[in-house]
Write an enzyme that holds these catalytic residues in place. Structure first.
Site, PDB file in Angstrom:
ATOM      1  CD  GLU A 173      40.023  33.054  42.592  1.00 12.57           C
ATOM      2  OE1 GLU A 173      38.784  33.198  42.700  1.00 12.57           O
ATOM      3  OE2 GLU A 173      40.799  34.016  42.421  1.00 12.57           O
ATOM      4  CD  GLU A 292      42.604  35.391  39.110  1.00 13.68           C
ATOM      5  OE1 GLU A 292      41.950  36.270  39.721  1.00 13.68           O
ATOM      6  OE2 GLU A 292      42.112  34.333  38.705  1.00 13.68           O
TER       7      GLU A 292
END
Length: 498
Positions: A173, A292
């Site tokens: 991320e 995720e």
């Protein structure tokens, strides 16, 4: 009662069922590791401190791959802290979740746990506070046979054979303003390219995942992927996608229809990657690593800044109800229906933290409601994913407008047809499946995860309140498979080909 209809034909398929779609995620966050998978002194713990009750549940769940060690945690992690004698490892401050990290559990413990679970690793490297050199060193430690500084250190630590880790995530991320060492797309794209280049020189056989956007709602979604991939397209095999689906924000029907958003995200990422391929004149086609995903009442979480420094605190230990199980089932179905381009998927996380498995320190472990659709899909989605031509009544949502009440996928392996179906609506849904392309289908079974009370949950006191149950009434008649799906339910309907 309006019915839903599917048409199946073995001549029309999406692609093979990729076993890595049934991955999970273990991050040093909350109690996922400590008192989750790892608890020396627990009544079920083995000599390595691994909880055998959690190992058995993870096997039962059918987990095939596990991403580690993060997540946000990895962007401030020094992998050397987690190898060698445990007594010599330093205690550090984890800036991601404001936790005190003892490093009692590290790479060696994780790989020992994976061997027991019988899953493969998906390893992330720190491209937040570290970079090319540290990623190269970790790969050498893990995968090189011996005779070099880092491989010999692994051998000194008692592990003679290389771990042979195949899948590596290039950071986590990196577009997120919350990320330690976050980057612009251009900065990260260059770093991913150089890190991938160095890692491939150590081990050309590895598969690499570039960071996509941290979610679909971030303003840079799409443009981030395009810029990153223009820098590193030919050096990577996957682009990642992350998303969590909130049970609190928005309308209930919209929550039950969360798979609409997942599908849009997958198709958007694929379109962007293919655009970059066309722009570069590349014949290579990247896959998506949706590494995720889960349901999470994220709007109730105040963020890491509100947490006190602690070791393995209880954070976001969400209890899931039947509606959550239906949503998780629909997300799994969406992943299956994109099996031609989604090669890896990891539900976050495995234990305690927004997890299908809950534990108590020194006490029991139990299955949450969301455990069951995952376990059923991992066990029975085999062979090839068939294209599903569906018609269904619709339901209104504030988030997505009118959406089908049914979401379904089908797989075929040898003599076994498996149909995975979620009724998102509040009324029973008759389902008719046209099997003219499968005329030999005979035997049938119908298993559901459903309750009259869709808020029913499994707890420490009542760990088996919600479990899969067999329904009567499903039949094959005149080339039509007929079943009734309960309201807000996940369903597995199977036929056998004689």
């Amino acid at each position: 009662m309006e019915s839903a209809k599917l048409t199946l034909d073995p001549a029309f398929e999406v692609g093979p069922v990729e076993r890595r779609l049934f991955g999970s995620f273990v991050e040093h966050m909350g109690r996922c590791v400590y008192t989750g998978v790892f608890e020396p002194g627990h009544p079920t713990a083995d000599d390595d401190g691994l909880r055998r009750d959690v190992i058995e549940l993870t096997r039962e769940m059918g987990v095939t791959a596990v991403r580690y060690p993060g997540g946000n945690f990895v962007s401030n992690y020094e992998w050397e802290d987690g190898v060698g004698p445990a007594a010599d490892r330093p205690t550090r401050l984890d800036l991601a979740w404001r936790q005190i990290e003892t490093n009692a559990f590290g790479l060696g413990e994780f790989m020992a746990w994976l061997r027991e679970v019988r899953a493969e690793p998906v390893m992330a490297v720190n491209l937040g506070t570290r970079g090319v050199g540290e990623a190269r060193d970790l790969l050498e430690y893990a995968n090189y046979p011996g005779g070099t500084r880092w491989s010999d250190l692994r051998i000194k630590h008692g592990v003679r054979d290389p771990y042979g880790i195949k899948v590596w995530c290039l950071g986590n991320e990196m577009d997120g303003p919350w990320q330690i060492g976050g980057k612009t797309a251009a900065e990260y794209g260059r770093l991913a390219f150089e890190t991938a280049k160095a890692m491939r020189r150590v081990d050309p056989s590895i598969e690499l995942v570039a960071c996509g956007s941290s979610n679909m709602r971030i303003p840079t979604f799409g443009s981030w992927e395009a810029t990153v991939l223009e820098h590193c397209y030919d050096q990577v095999d996957y682009i990642s996608a992350h998303s969590y689906y909130d049970a609190v924000a928005g309308d209930r029907a919209g929550y039950l229809a969360s798979a609409v958003e997942m599908e849009r995200q997958i198709e958007g990422v694929i379109a962007t990657a293919d655009h970059v391929a066309a722009k570069l004149g590349s014949r290579k086609r990247l896959k998506v690593s949706f590494d995720e995903w889960n349901v999470w009442s994220q709007s109730l979480f105040g963020g890491e800044s509100g947490l006190d420094w602690a070791h393995a605190p209880r954070i976001i230990e969400e209890e899931y109800d039947v509606a959550g199980a239906a949503v998780v089932g629909s997300l799994l179905i969406t992943l299956l229906n994109h099996a031609d381009r989604v090669g890896i998927a990891c539900q976050a996380q495995l234990a305690n933290v927004i997890a299908p498995i809950r534990t108590e320190p020194g006490g029991p472990a139990w299955r949450q409601t969301i455990f069951h659709p995952f376990a059923l899909t991992a066990a029975h989605a085999r062979g090839r994913v068939l294209r599903v031509q569906a018609t269904a009544p619709t339901m209104p949502t504030e988030r997505y407008g009118e959406v089908p009440a049914l979401v379904a996928a089908a797989t075929l392996e040898d003599d076994r047809l498996s149909v995975f179906a979620v009724n998102r609506g509040d009324q029973p849904l008759p389902l008719e499946i046209d099997l003219r392309g499968l005329p030999r289908a005979t035997a049938i079974s119908h298993v559901t995860v459903a309750e009259d009370d869709t808020a029913a949950r499994n707890t420490e006191r009542d760990p088996r309140r919600v479990e899969p149950r067999v329904l009567d009434g499903a039949v094959i008649d005149g080339g039509q498979l007929k079943a009734v799906l309960p309201p807000v339910s996940f369903n597995l309907v199977q036929g056998k080909l004689s």
